[in-house]
Enzyme design. Structure first.
Site, PDB file in Angstrom:
ATOM      1  N   LYS A  50      -5.821 -12.644  11.399  1.00  0.00           N
ATOM      2  CA  LYS A  50      -5.063 -11.659  12.198  1.00  0.00           C
ATOM      3  C   LYS A  50      -4.774 -12.024  13.668  1.00  0.00           C
ATOM      4  CE  LYS A  50      -5.841  -7.704   9.289  1.00  0.00           C
ATOM      5  NZ  LYS A  50      -6.981  -7.427   8.419  1.00  0.00           N
TER       6      LYS A  50
ATOM      7  N   TYR B 164     -14.344  -4.738   3.205  1.00  0.00           N
ATOM      8  CA  TYR B 164     -12.985  -5.135   2.823  1.00  0.00           C
ATOM      9  C   TYR B 164     -12.805  -6.591   3.243  1.00  0.00           C
ATOM     10  CZ  TYR B 164      -8.011  -5.754   2.512  1.00  0.00           C
ATOM     11  OH  TYR B 164      -6.769  -6.252   2.180  1.00  0.00           O
TER      12      TYR B 164
ATOM     13  N   ASP C 246     -16.818 -12.662   8.082  1.00  0.00           N
ATOM     14  CA  ASP C 246     -15.378 -12.412   8.004  1.00  0.00           C
ATOM     15  C   ASP C 246     -14.947 -11.783   9.328  1.00  0.00           C
ATOM     16  OD1 ASP C 246     -12.853 -11.493   7.599  1.00  0.00           O
ATOM     17  OD2 ASP C 246     -13.264 -10.472   5.696  1.00  0.00           O
TER      18      ASP C 246
ATOM     19  N   TYR D 264       0.829  -1.224   0.000  1.00  0.00           N
ATOM     20  CA  TYR D 264       0.000   0.000   0.000  1.00  0.00           C
ATOM     21  C   TYR D 264       0.857   1.266   0.000  1.00  0.00           C
ATOM     22  CZ  TYR D 264      -3.492  -3.274   1.781  1.00  0.00           C
ATOM     23  OH  TYR D 264      -4.327  -4.335   1.963  1.00  0.00           O
TER      24      TYR D 264
HETATM   25  C1  LIG Z   1      -7.098  -7.774   6.924  1.00  0.00           C
HETATM   26  C2  LIG Z   1      -8.387  -8.332   6.519  1.00  0.00           C
HETATM   27  C3  LIG Z   1      -8.471  -9.339   5.528  1.00  0.00           C
HETATM   28  C4  LIG Z   1      -7.277  -9.811   4.758  1.00  0.00           C
HETATM   29  O1  LIG Z   1      -6.307 -10.413   5.559  1.00  0.00           O
HETATM   30  P1  LIG Z   1      -4.810 -10.550   5.011  1.00  0.00           P
HETATM   31  O2  LIG Z   1      -4.135 -11.418   6.023  1.00  0.00           O
HETATM   32  O3  LIG Z   1      -4.253  -9.155   4.976  1.00  0.00           O
HETATM   33  O4  LIG Z   1      -4.882 -11.159   3.666  1.00  0.00           O
HETATM   34  C5  LIG Z   1      -9.707  -9.876   5.258  1.00  0.00           C
HETATM   35  N1  LIG Z   1     -10.810  -9.459   5.901  1.00  0.00           N
HETATM   36  C6  LIG Z   1     -10.772  -8.498   6.839  1.00  0.00           C
HETATM   37  C7  LIG Z   1     -12.031  -8.101   7.537  1.00  0.00           C
HETATM   38  C8  LIG Z   1      -9.567  -7.889   7.168  1.00  0.00           C
HETATM   39  O5  LIG Z   1      -9.535  -6.902   8.077  1.00  0.00           O
END
Ligand SMILES: *Cc1c(COP(=O)(O)O)cnc(C)c1O
Length: 438
Positions: A284, A149, A255, A19
């Site tokens: 994460k 996202y 997600d 980015y």
């Molecule tokens: C960061 C994020 C992703 C992508 O995860 P990466 O490990 O960066 O590929 C997908 N969904 C959400 C909600 C995120 O915050």
């Protein structure tokens, strides 16, 4: 301009950062971090920064935590990695069992991968193939919120809001439907949260009603749209959307890559609305920010639609090399142990009201248009463009890492943060923003 260290010169010679417009790096070079402890990052000159965004939303218990460190070291002495097809290992077995036990009860199966995008991509492919395997050949599209996202791979970009970052890739996208994001700050009906009846759900309902035969799944970031600007939406929206998905025979994918593992004050954001999804994606915070790992959880019903003799061609042919990496599993198990030992969730729950109360003070600033919060996530949406970058630079001088999302300055605090640290970080940020408030 300060003289650049030899390391930074080498960095700019060889690395290409995410980015990042690398041309800008000449003016604002990356900061070389040499060590970290708790919520502090230390640079090559010994200066520290409060890691107020948990190193991109993944750190949970602080940096250099003795229990997590010891678990990784111990694992390293026996097995660093092994392929996960035809082979397995104890860490992956224990972790899968624990993930099933702490997530909503609809979820009984775990498919490991290695980051958030792959965890989401896995859910999309599983949902799609479920409908293929069960004879619903037309169910090939996905529905998402227009500020969502879900990752940076082509599949996950297709179900993310089209903005500055991914517009250039739009010719490559899968076909999907976007519905308006529930955004109380910009409520199109001019409603007030206390009296509204979640009218913003109408478009989703209409779409599902008319197009459900083409739709495989609805994907949502539960309660907080992260990269979209830390938009917090009502739990009633999530609960009602889940009901609609069920009613119209569309999978619900949650997600929880950013919201999982305590960030919203509960282990998973789905718990606030008592939702039972068909898929949940985590990443994460799963290893508390120590090693890369992703996981997609799903239901027994979906699992069974793939379970057949090989000749039936129902197998899920998908995988990633570092699937269920043993070191990452050890870190994730240790993190869950820390959750118990340090009573991380109940400790954080006691601090959250204080955090939110301190955030309220930002409403006094005319430059702050909206203040929103859920759990350890707090966001300040500025009314003016272009200052957030200045605030970022000024913040660094004052030991704060306030990496903005457009006009939004936000906190994504590690759960281990102490009350005095919350106070200090917010007071400093207040004074910083106040300086631009005329
Ligand atoms: C960061 C994020 C992703 C992508 O995860 P990466 O490990 O960066 O590929 C997908 N969904 C959400 C909600 C995120 O915050």
């Amino acid at each position: 301009m300060k003289k650049q260290s030899k390391w930074i010169k080498q960095d700019l010679k060889y690395n290409w950062h995410p980015y990042t417009q690398m041309k800008e790096c000449e003016k604002l070079p990356p900061i070389l971090i040499e060590s970290a402890q708790g919520i502090k990052l230390f640079d090559e000159n010994g200066k520290f920064y409060y890691d107020t965004i948990s190193s991109w939303w993944c750190n949970v218990h602080g940096h250099n935590h003795p229990i997590i460190k010891a678990a990784i070291k111990k694992q390293l002495d026996t097995l660093e990695h092994v392929l996960f097809a035809g082979f397995t290992h104890k860490g992956a077995i224990q972790l899968a069992e624990q993930l099933v036990s702490i997530t909503p009860k609809s979820l009984t199966r775990v498919f490991f991968s290695d980051n958030g995008s792959t965890a989401v991509e896995t859910a999309l492919k599983m949902s799609f193939q479920y409908w293929q395997n069960t004879g619903n050949k037309e169910k090939i599209k996905f529905v998402a919120l227009d500020s969502a996202y879900h990752g940076d791979t082509v599949g996950t970009m297709s179900i993310s809001g089209v903005d500055l970052y991914n517009e250039v890739f739009s010719p490559l996208f899968l076909r999907s439907f976007m519905v308006p994001t529930p955004n109380c700050y910009r409520c199109p009906a001019g409603q007030n949260r206390k009296s509204c009846k979640i009218d913003c759900l109408k478009q989703l309902e209409t779409l599902l009603k008319h197009k459900n035969r083409e739709i495989a799944a609805l994907i949502l970031e539960p309660l907080v749209l992260g990269a979209g600007g830390m938009i917090v939406y009502p739990k009633e929206y999530l609960a009602k959307a889940a009901k609609l998905a069920k009613k119209y025979n569309v999978h619900l994918i949650l997600d929880e890559v950013a919201t999982g593992f305590g960030r919203t004050g509960k282990m998973f954001a789905a718990e606030h609305a008592n939702v039972q999804p068909d898929f949940m994606c985590v990443s994460k915070g799963i290893t508390a920010g120590y090693l890369p790992m992703g996981a997609t959880l799903t239901t027994e019903k979906i699992y069974k639609a793939f379970y057949a003799d090989v000749e039936k061609r129902k197998t899920f042919y998908h995988g990633h090399t570092y699937t269920a990496n043993p070191l990452a599993c050890a870190a994730a198990l240790a993190s869950l142990e820390v959750f118990k030992k340090e009573k991380t969730l109940s400790r954080a729950q006691k601090l959250i009201p204080f955090f939110h109360q301190e955030l309220e003070k930002f409403k006094n600033l005319s430059i702050v248009g909206d203040v929103r919060a859920l759990g350890m996530i707090g966001a300040l949406e500025l009314t003016k463009d272009k200052i957030s970058k200045e605030i970022y630079k000024e913040g660094l001088k004052q030991n704060l890492l306030l990496r903005p999302l457009g006009k939004v300055i936000y906190f994504f605090l590690p759960l281990c943060i102490k009350k005095e640290e919350i106070k200090l970080v917010l007071d400093r940020t207040y004074n910083l923003i106040h300086a631009y408030d005329h």
